[in-house]
Design a protein around this motif. Structure first.
Motif, PDB file in Angstrom:
ATOM      1  N   VAL A  58     -15.991 -46.108   0.842  1.00 41.95           N
ATOM      2  CA  VAL A  58     -15.104 -45.041   1.291  1.00 41.95           C
ATOM      3  C   VAL A  58     -15.968 -43.936   1.864  1.00 41.95           C
ATOM      4  O   VAL A  58     -17.053 -43.656   1.347  1.00 41.95           O
ATOM      5  CB  VAL A  58     -14.196 -44.528   0.143  1.00 41.95           C
ATOM      6  CG1 VAL A  58     -15.012 -43.962  -1.005  1.00 41.95           C
ATOM      7  CG2 VAL A  58     -13.182 -43.511   0.645  1.00 41.95           C
ATOM      8  N   GLY A  59     -15.508 -43.347   2.964  1.00 41.59           N
ATOM      9  CA  GLY A  59     -16.288 -42.266   3.549  1.00 41.59           C
ATOM     10  C   GLY A  59     -15.494 -41.462   4.545  1.00 41.59           C
ATOM     11  O   GLY A  59     -14.438 -41.877   5.020  1.00 41.59           O
ATOM     12  N   SER A  60     -16.043 -40.293   4.840  1.00 40.80           N
ATOM     13  CA  SER A  60     -15.414 -39.422   5.832  1.00 40.80           C
ATOM     14  C   SER A  60     -16.091 -39.630   7.180  1.00 40.80           C
ATOM     15  O   SER A  60     -17.266 -39.994   7.255  1.00 40.80           O
ATOM     16  CB  SER A  60     -15.497 -37.961   5.397  1.00 40.80           C
ATOM     17  OG  SER A  60     -16.831 -37.568   5.221  1.00 40.80           O
ATOM     18  N   ASP A  75     -10.001 -39.328   9.899  1.00 39.24           N
ATOM     19  CA  ASP A  75     -10.836 -38.484   9.034  1.00 39.24           C
ATOM     20  C   ASP A  75     -11.492 -39.237   7.873  1.00 39.24           C
ATOM     21  O   ASP A  75     -12.601 -38.902   7.471  1.00 39.24           O
ATOM     22  CB  ASP A  75      -9.998 -37.323   8.486  1.00 39.24           C
ATOM     23  CG  ASP A  75      -9.520 -36.415   9.597  1.00 39.24           C
ATOM     24  OD1 ASP A  75     -10.380 -35.863  10.310  1.00 39.24           O
ATOM     25  OD2 ASP A  75      -8.295 -36.278   9.775  1.00 39.24           O
ATOM     26  N   VAL A  76     -10.800 -40.218   7.307  1.00 39.22           N
ATOM     27  CA  VAL A  76     -11.311 -40.948   6.145  1.00 39.22           C
ATOM     28  C   VAL A  76     -10.971 -42.423   6.310  1.00 39.22           C
ATOM     29  O   VAL A  76      -9.891 -42.767   6.798  1.00 39.22           O
ATOM     30  CB  VAL A  76     -10.684 -40.431   4.820  1.00 39.22           C
ATOM     31  CG1 VAL A  76     -11.197 -41.221   3.620  1.00 39.22           C
ATOM     32  CG2 VAL A  76     -10.961 -38.957   4.622  1.00 39.22           C
ATOM     33  N   ALA A  77     -11.905 -43.276   5.883  1.00 39.53           N
ATOM     34  CA  ALA A  77     -11.653 -44.710   5.877  1.00 39.53           C
ATOM     35  C   ALA A  77     -12.036 -45.280   4.508  1.00 39.53           C
ATOM     36  O   ALA A  77     -12.987 -44.810   3.876  1.00 39.53           O
ATOM     37  CB  ALA A  77     -12.452 -45.414   6.968  1.00 39.53           C
ATOM     38  N   LEU A 119      -2.784 -36.796  -4.783  1.00 41.00           N
ATOM     39  CA  LEU A 119      -3.764 -35.903  -4.173  1.00 41.00           C
ATOM     40  C   LEU A 119      -3.674 -35.957  -2.649  1.00 41.00           C
ATOM     41  O   LEU A 119      -3.631 -34.926  -1.980  1.00 41.00           O
ATOM     42  CB  LEU A 119      -5.182 -36.307  -4.619  1.00 41.00           C
ATOM     43  CG  LEU A 119      -6.334 -35.630  -3.877  1.00 41.00           C
ATOM     44  CD1 LEU A 119      -6.456 -34.171  -4.306  1.00 41.00           C
ATOM     45  CD2 LEU A 119      -7.635 -36.373  -4.116  1.00 41.00           C
ATOM     46  N   VAL A 120      -3.636 -37.170  -2.113  1.00 39.93           N
ATOM     47  CA  VAL A 120      -3.724 -37.376  -0.668  1.00 39.93           C
ATOM     48  C   VAL A 120      -2.418 -37.044   0.057  1.00 39.93           C
ATOM     49  O   VAL A 120      -2.446 -36.512   1.164  1.00 39.93           O
ATOM     50  CB  VAL A 120      -4.155 -38.828  -0.364  1.00 39.93           C
ATOM     51  CG1 VAL A 120      -4.103 -39.114   1.123  1.00 39.93           C
ATOM     52  CG2 VAL A 120      -5.541 -39.088  -0.928  1.00 39.93           C
ATOM     53  N   GLY A 121      -1.304 -37.350  -0.543  1.00 44.04           N
ATOM     54  CA  GLY A 121      -0.008 -37.182   0.119  1.00 44.04           C
ATOM     55  C   GLY A 121       0.172 -35.865   0.855  1.00 44.04           C
ATOM     56  O   GLY A 121       0.483 -35.852   2.048  1.00 44.04           O
ATOM     57  N   ALA A 144     -11.430 -34.392   3.034  1.00 46.08           N
ATOM     58  CA  ALA A 144     -12.015 -35.732   3.000  1.00 46.08           C
ATOM     59  C   ALA A 144     -12.961 -35.877   1.814  1.00 46.08           C
ATOM     60  O   ALA A 144     -12.974 -36.912   1.137  1.00 46.08           O
ATOM     61  CB  ALA A 144     -12.743 -36.020   4.314  1.00 46.08           C
ATOM     62  N   GLN A 145     -13.744 -34.851   1.549  1.00 45.00           N
ATOM     63  CA  GLN A 145     -14.679 -34.896   0.423  1.00 45.00           C
ATOM     64  C   GLN A 145     -13.921 -35.070  -0.900  1.00 45.00           C
ATOM     65  O   GLN A 145     -14.344 -35.841  -1.761  1.00 45.00           O
ATOM     66  CB  GLN A 145     -15.524 -33.625   0.395  1.00 45.00           C
ATOM     67  CG  GLN A 145     -16.582 -33.635  -0.685  1.00 45.00           C
ATOM     68  CD  GLN A 145     -17.458 -32.386  -0.649  1.00 45.00           C
ATOM     69  OE1 GLN A 145     -17.167 -31.410   0.034  1.00 45.00           O
ATOM     70  NE2 GLN A 145     -18.542 -32.433  -1.401  1.00 45.00           N
ATOM     71  N   LEU A 146     -12.804 -34.384  -1.058  1.00 45.97           N
ATOM     72  CA  LEU A 146     -11.978 -34.539  -2.267  1.00 45.97           C
ATOM     73  C   LEU A 146     -11.481 -35.971  -2.405  1.00 45.97           C
ATOM     74  O   LEU A 146     -11.481 -36.542  -3.503  1.00 45.97           O
ATOM     75  CB  LEU A 146     -10.792 -33.577  -2.241  1.00 45.97           C
ATOM     76  CG  LEU A 146     -11.097 -32.100  -2.417  1.00 45.97           C
ATOM     77  CD1 LEU A 146      -9.828 -31.276  -2.198  1.00 45.97           C
ATOM     78  CD2 LEU A 146     -11.685 -31.841  -3.800  1.00 45.97           C
ATOM     79  N   MET A 147     -11.061 -36.562  -1.294  1.00 45.12           N
ATOM     80  CA  MET A 147     -10.564 -37.940  -1.320  1.00 45.12           C
ATOM     81  C   MET A 147     -11.669 -38.917  -1.701  1.00 45.12           C
ATOM     82  O   MET A 147     -11.472 -39.793  -2.551  1.00 45.12           O
ATOM     83  CB  MET A 147      -9.981 -38.317   0.040  1.00 45.12           C
ATOM     84  CG  MET A 147      -8.681 -37.622   0.357  1.00 45.12           C
ATOM     85  SD  MET A 147      -8.107 -38.019   2.022  1.00 45.12           S
ATOM     86  CE  MET A 147      -7.847 -39.783   1.900  1.00 45.12           C
ATOM     87  N   VAL A 148     -12.822 -38.772  -1.064  1.00 43.88           N
ATOM     88  CA  VAL A 148     -13.940 -39.671  -1.348  1.00 43.88           C
ATOM     89  C   VAL A 148     -14.315 -39.571  -2.828  1.00 43.88           C
ATOM     90  O   VAL A 148     -14.512 -40.592  -3.503  1.00 43.88           O
ATOM     91  CB  VAL A 148     -15.144 -39.361  -0.431  1.00 43.88           C
ATOM     92  CG1 VAL A 148     -16.393 -40.086  -0.889  1.00 43.88           C
ATOM     93  CG2 VAL A 148     -14.804 -39.722   1.010  1.00 43.88           C
ATOM     94  N   GLN A 149     -14.391 -38.368  -3.354  1.00 42.79           N
ATOM     95  CA  GLN A 149     -14.727 -38.179  -4.768  1.00 42.79           C
ATOM     96  C   GLN A 149     -13.690 -38.844  -5.675  1.00 42.79           C
ATOM     97  O   GLN A 149     -14.048 -39.457  -6.683  1.00 42.79           O
ATOM     98  CB  GLN A 149     -14.833 -36.691  -5.096  1.00 42.79           C
ATOM     99  CG  GLN A 149     -16.045 -36.030  -4.480  1.00 42.79           C
ATOM    100  CD  GLN A 149     -16.019 -34.513  -4.617  1.00 42.79           C
ATOM    101  OE1 GLN A 149     -15.009 -33.896  -4.939  1.00 42.79           O
ATOM    102  NE2 GLN A 149     -17.160 -33.895  -4.331  1.00 42.79           N
ATOM    103  N   ALA A 150     -12.422 -38.735  -5.322  1.00 45.86           N
ATOM    104  CA  ALA A 150     -11.364 -39.340  -6.138  1.00 45.86           C
ATOM    105  C   ALA A 150     -11.480 -40.862  -6.146  1.00 45.86           C
ATOM    106  O   ALA A 150     -11.350 -41.499  -7.208  1.00 45.86           O
ATOM    107  CB  ALA A 150      -9.990 -38.902  -5.630  1.00 45.86           C
TER     108      ALA A 150
END
Length: 109
Positions: free
Chosen positions: A50-52, A62-64, A90-92, A28-34
């Motif tokens: 965006v946040g976890s 997990d992420v919205a 990244l997310v896929g 989730a942290q990787l996604m938020v950073q992206a």
């Protein structure tokens, strides 16, 4: 936003495939950073949050992500934007499920 072209909200949630809560938190942290890194590159983006997830619950995701665009045309352009395509790559591999809703925002008077 123009009064004759409604803005549009884009909301997405993800469930991630990390084997542990800590692994999902790192994903989730990787996604938020992206998403945060892409923010200044997206034309027509009015707002983004965006946040976890911070509360562990059985039905929690997990992420919205919430994005507001100036128009539907801007949202459609975002779908093919290089930043968005990189985030999708990244997310896929990390996602188990994805949920999306898009709706028009009221125009400004």
């Amino acid at each position: 936003m123009s009064h004759n072209v409604p803005g549009i909200a884009h909301i997405v949630t993800w469930r991630l495939n990390g084997a542990t809560a800590e692994a999902r938190k790192q994903q989730a942290q990787l996604m938020v950073q992206a998403f945060e890194a892409a923010r200044p590159e997206v034309p027509g983006l009015l707002h983004m949050h965006v946040g976890s997830n911070v509360i562990d619950a059985p039905d929690a995701w997990d992420v919205a992500l919430y994005m507001a665009f100036a128009s539907r045309t801007h949202l459609e352009a975002y779908q093919a934007h290089p930043s968005h395509l990189a985030i999708k790559q990244l997310v896929g591999p990390m996602r188990v499920a994805r949920c999306q809703v898009d709706f028009e925002l009221p125009g400004q008077p």
